[in-house]
Design an enzyme around this catalytic site. Structure first.
Site, PDB file in Angstrom:
ATOM      1  N   HIS A  84     -13.218  -2.986  -1.351  1.00  0.00           N
ATOM      2  CA  HIS A  84     -12.597  -2.569  -0.312  1.00  0.00           C
ATOM      3  C   HIS A  84     -12.817  -3.176   0.822  1.00  0.00           C
ATOM      4  O   HIS A  84     -12.622  -2.563   2.094  1.00  0.00           O
ATOM      5  CB  HIS A  84     -12.464  -1.110  -0.176  1.00  0.00           C
ATOM      6  CG  HIS A  84     -11.073  -0.276   0.357  1.00  0.00           C
ATOM      7  ND1 HIS A  84     -10.211  -0.235  -0.873  1.00  0.00           N
ATOM      8  CD2 HIS A  84     -10.704  -0.461   1.480  1.00  0.00           C
ATOM      9  CE1 HIS A  84      -9.300   0.426  -0.165  1.00  0.00           C
ATOM     10  NE2 HIS A  84      -9.311   0.461   1.114  1.00  0.00           N
ATOM     11  N   THR A  93      -6.149   1.696  -6.804  1.00  0.00           N
ATOM     12  CA  THR A  93      -7.302   1.408  -6.045  1.00  0.00           C
ATOM     13  C   THR A  93      -8.171   2.663  -6.091  1.00  0.00           C
ATOM     14  O   THR A  93      -8.174   3.813  -5.889  1.00  0.00           O
ATOM     15  CB  THR A  93      -6.704   1.373  -4.634  1.00  0.00           C
ATOM     16  OG1 THR A  93      -6.139   0.249  -4.350  1.00  0.00           O
ATOM     17  CG2 THR A  93      -8.042   0.841  -3.470  1.00  0.00           C
ATOM     18  N   LYS A 111      -8.021  -1.929  -9.123  1.00  0.00           N
ATOM     19  CA  LYS A 111      -8.782  -2.553  -7.944  1.00  0.00           C
ATOM     20  C   LYS A 111      -9.859  -1.814  -7.500  1.00  0.00           C
ATOM     21  O   LYS A 111      -9.783  -0.554  -7.280  1.00  0.00           O
ATOM     22  CB  LYS A 111      -7.790  -2.387  -6.925  1.00  0.00           C
ATOM     23  CG  LYS A 111      -8.295  -3.423  -5.469  1.00  0.00           C
ATOM     24  CD  LYS A 111      -7.171  -3.272  -4.270  1.00  0.00           C
ATOM     25  CE  LYS A 111      -7.722  -4.209  -3.510  1.00  0.00           C
ATOM     26  NZ  LYS A 111      -8.630  -3.411  -2.579  1.00  0.00           N
ATOM     27  N   TYR A 126      -3.030   5.375  -4.831  1.00  0.00           N
ATOM     28  CA  TYR A 126      -4.555   6.079  -5.172  1.00  0.00           C
ATOM     29  C   TYR A 126      -4.132   7.379  -5.813  1.00  0.00           C
ATOM     30  O   TYR A 126      -3.515   7.887  -6.191  1.00  0.00           O
ATOM     31  CB  TYR A 126      -4.968   6.444  -3.554  1.00  0.00           C
ATOM     32  CG  TYR A 126      -5.352   5.483  -2.671  1.00  0.00           C
ATOM     33  CD1 TYR A 126      -6.412   4.836  -2.762  1.00  0.00           C
ATOM     34  CD2 TYR A 126      -4.363   5.189  -1.665  1.00  0.00           C
ATOM     35  CE1 TYR A 126      -7.031   4.049  -1.969  1.00  0.00           C
ATOM     36  CE2 TYR A 126      -4.844   4.221  -0.660  1.00  0.00           C
ATOM     37  CZ  TYR A 126      -6.174   3.467  -0.986  1.00  0.00           C
ATOM     38  OH  TYR A 126      -6.348   2.709   0.188  1.00  0.00           O
ATOM     39  N   SER A 154       0.781  -1.266  -0.048  1.00  0.00           N
ATOM     40  CA  SER A 154      -0.007  -0.049  -0.032  1.00  0.00           C
ATOM     41  C   SER A 154       0.922   1.146   0.023  1.00  0.00           C
ATOM     42  O   SER A 154       1.896   1.400   0.520  1.00  0.00           O
ATOM     43  CB  SER A 154      -0.951   0.058   1.216  1.00  0.00           C
ATOM     44  OG  SER A 154      -1.610   1.024   1.268  1.00  0.00           O
TER      45      SER A 154
END
Length: 407
Positions: A279, A157, A255, A131, A109
Site C-alpha cells: 500500500h 485491496t 492487491k 475493500y 478506487s
C-alpha cells in the site's frame, strides 16, 4: 486547467506538485505510516538493483505491448487505484483519459471522487477496486454497479490495516468541504493561487465524498463516513476472498500480497492475479519493499496467475527491474498523482511518457527488443537483497511451501 510545461522526470513532477498544492494536500500524498521505514525502502530497494548493459548490438526497435489481467496494453504499466484525487478538479476522470490516450489500464478506487460510470466512459479498460467493507449484500450491489458500468476487472485491496499516524504528523483531512471548512482552509489555499483558481473556475470545492459507495436513494457518503464503515467491518478471511471471486465471476486481482504463503492461498481462492504491494508504505511500517519479495512470489505462482508489482516505481528502469524479477506489469500510484497535480491530464500523460521512455532506453542498453524477453540475467541482485517469506519455505520449493500452508 492551466498551461502544462513538460517535465523530464517524475521527480520534477513531484517538485512542481509540491509548489502547486496546499501544504496539507501535498502532505496527504507524500509518505507512509509511522516512521516511514517501508516508504523509504520502497524507493531505496530499486537503487540496490543494478544492470549489466551491452555496448554493441542494441535493438533498433523495442516492443513494449503486452497483456495483463486479460487486457492488451501498450506497456507493462497500470494505474494503481488511489482514493480522493482532489488534487485536481477532474480527478480520476483526467487520469483515466490520460491512461486511455497512452494505452494503459486504469484502476479506480472505491474511495474515488468520481463515479465509475464517468471513469469507464473515459477509459474502457477500467478495473474497479473494493475493500472488504459493509455486509455482503452491499458488496454485491457495488460489484453489480461496477459490472453494469463496464469495469473489466475487480481489484480487492487487503494491504491496509489501520496503521498509526506519521511521526512527522498526519495532515488533518476535513469531513467535508462545508462553509466552515472552506473559511478555515482559505489562508492555506490562497497561498497556492493557481491550485485555488482551478477549483474556483469550476464553482465547486474539492470533492471529498465517495460516490462509488452510494446506496440507492441516499447521498454519497463522506470520505470518513465510508472509512468508518470499513474500519467497523471485520477483516476478510480466505473464504471471504473466495466468495468475492465467485460473486464477481470475472477477472479478479488481489492487491497487497507480500508473502509466498499468501500468494499460494490466493491461487487456491481462485484469483486471476495478485499485486505484490504494501500500500505504498501506508500499511504496517517496517515491512520490506515489494520488489524484495517479488522474485520468490513470482517463482512460486507466476506460472498459474499474473503477478504485478506495486510500490516505489518512479522511472522506466524500475519497471524493467520488476519485469526481470518476475512481474508481468507494474502499478504506479504517487508518480501519476504528481503528474495530475502538476498538469492535470497532460501531466499524467507526461508521467506515462517519461516512464515509457525509460523502459525503452533501458531495454536498448540491456539488448532486449521485447519486454517479454527481459529476464533475471539482465539485473544484478546483491546478496541479502531478497526478503522472501521464510528461508526454509522458499528453499524447500513451491510444492513443499504449498503443503505447509494448505488446510
Amino acid at each position: 486547467m492551466g498551461q502544462h510545461k513538460w517535465f523530464e522526470t517524475v521527480a520534477v513532477a513531484q517538485e512542481r506538485a509540491k509548489k502547486r498544492l496546499p501544504k496539507s494536500v501535498y502532505k496527504a500524498l507524500l509518505a507512509g505510516s509511522e516512521k516511514g521505514v517501508t516508504y523509504a525502502d520502497n524507493l531505496a530497494a530499486f537503487s540496490e538493483l543494478g544492470f549489466a548493459p551491452h555496448v554493441v548490438g542494441a535493438p533498433a526497435e523495442r516492443q513494449l505491448a503486452t497483456q495483463i489481467f486479460g487486457q492488451s496494453v501498450s506497456m507493462p504499466v497500470m494505474i494503481s487505484p488511489t482514493g480522493v484525487q482532489a488534487v485536481h478538479p477532474d480527478g480520476e476522470v483526467a487520469v483515466a483519459r490520460a491512461a486511455a490516450a497512452r494505452g494503459v489500464a486504469m484502476g479506480l478506487s472505491s474511495f474515488a471522487s468520481k463515479p465509475i460510470e464517468e471513469v469507464v466512459a473515459a477509459n474502457p479498460q477500467t478495473f474497479f477496486q473494493m475493500y472488504w467493507m459493509g455486509d455482503r449484500d452491499s458488496m454485491v450491489r457495488r460489484m453489480d454497479r461496477a459490472r453494469a458500468a463496464g469495469a473489466v476487472g475487480l481489484i480487492a485491496t487487503t494491504d491496509w490495516s489501520f496503521s498509526n499516524g506519521r511521526d512527522w504528523g498526519s495532515p488533518i483531512i476535513p469531513q467535508a468541504m462545508d462553509l466552515k471548512t472552506m473559511v478555515t482552509r482559505a489562508p492555506e489555499a490562497l497561498l497556492r493561487p493557481n491550485w485555488f483558481a482551478q477549483f474556483a473556475r469550476t464553482g465547486r470545492p474539492p470533492e471529498l465524498s465517495a460516490p462509488n459507495l452510494t446506496e440507492a436513494g441516499k447521498p454519497a457518503p463522506g470520505f470518513f463516513e465510508a472509512y468508518y464503515e470499513w474500519m467497523q467491518t471485520p477483516p476478510p478471511t480466505w473464504d471471504d476472498i473466495a466468495w468475492m471471486v465467485q460473486q464477481w465471476g470475472g477477472t479478479f486481482v488481489l492487491k497487497g500480497v507480500g508473502r509466498v504463503d499468501d500468494a499460494l492461498r490466493a491461487v487456491d481462492a481462485g484469483v486471476t492475479g495478485i499485486s505484490v504491494s504494501n500500500h505504498g508504505g501506508n500499511n504496517l511500517d517496517s515491512t520490506p519493499a515489494p520488489i524484495r519479495s517479488l522474485e520468490a512470489i513470482a517463482a512460486t505462482v507466476g506460472d498459474q496467475i499474473d503477478v504485478a508489482l506495486d510500490g516505489g516505481v518512479r522511472r522506466g528502469s524500475d519497471v524493467v527491474k520488476a519485469l526481470a524479477l518476475g512481474a508481468k506489469t507494474t502499478l504506479i500510484g504517487r508518480a501519476y498523482l504528481w503528474g495530475l497535480s502538476a498538469g492535470g491530464q497532460a501531466g499524467v500523460e507526461n508521467v506515462l511518457d517519461v516512464i515509457r521512455g525509460g523502459i525503452e532506453s533501458t531495454m536498448m542498453a540491456i539488448g532486449r527488443s521485447d519486454v517479454h524477453d527481459i529476464s533475471r540475467d539482465d539485473v544484478l541482485v546483491p546478496e541479502g537483497f531478497a526478503r522472501p517469506l521464510t528461508a526454509d519455505e522458499v528453499s524447500a520449493g513451491p510444492a513443499v511451501a504449498h503443503r505447509s500452508t494448505a488446510g
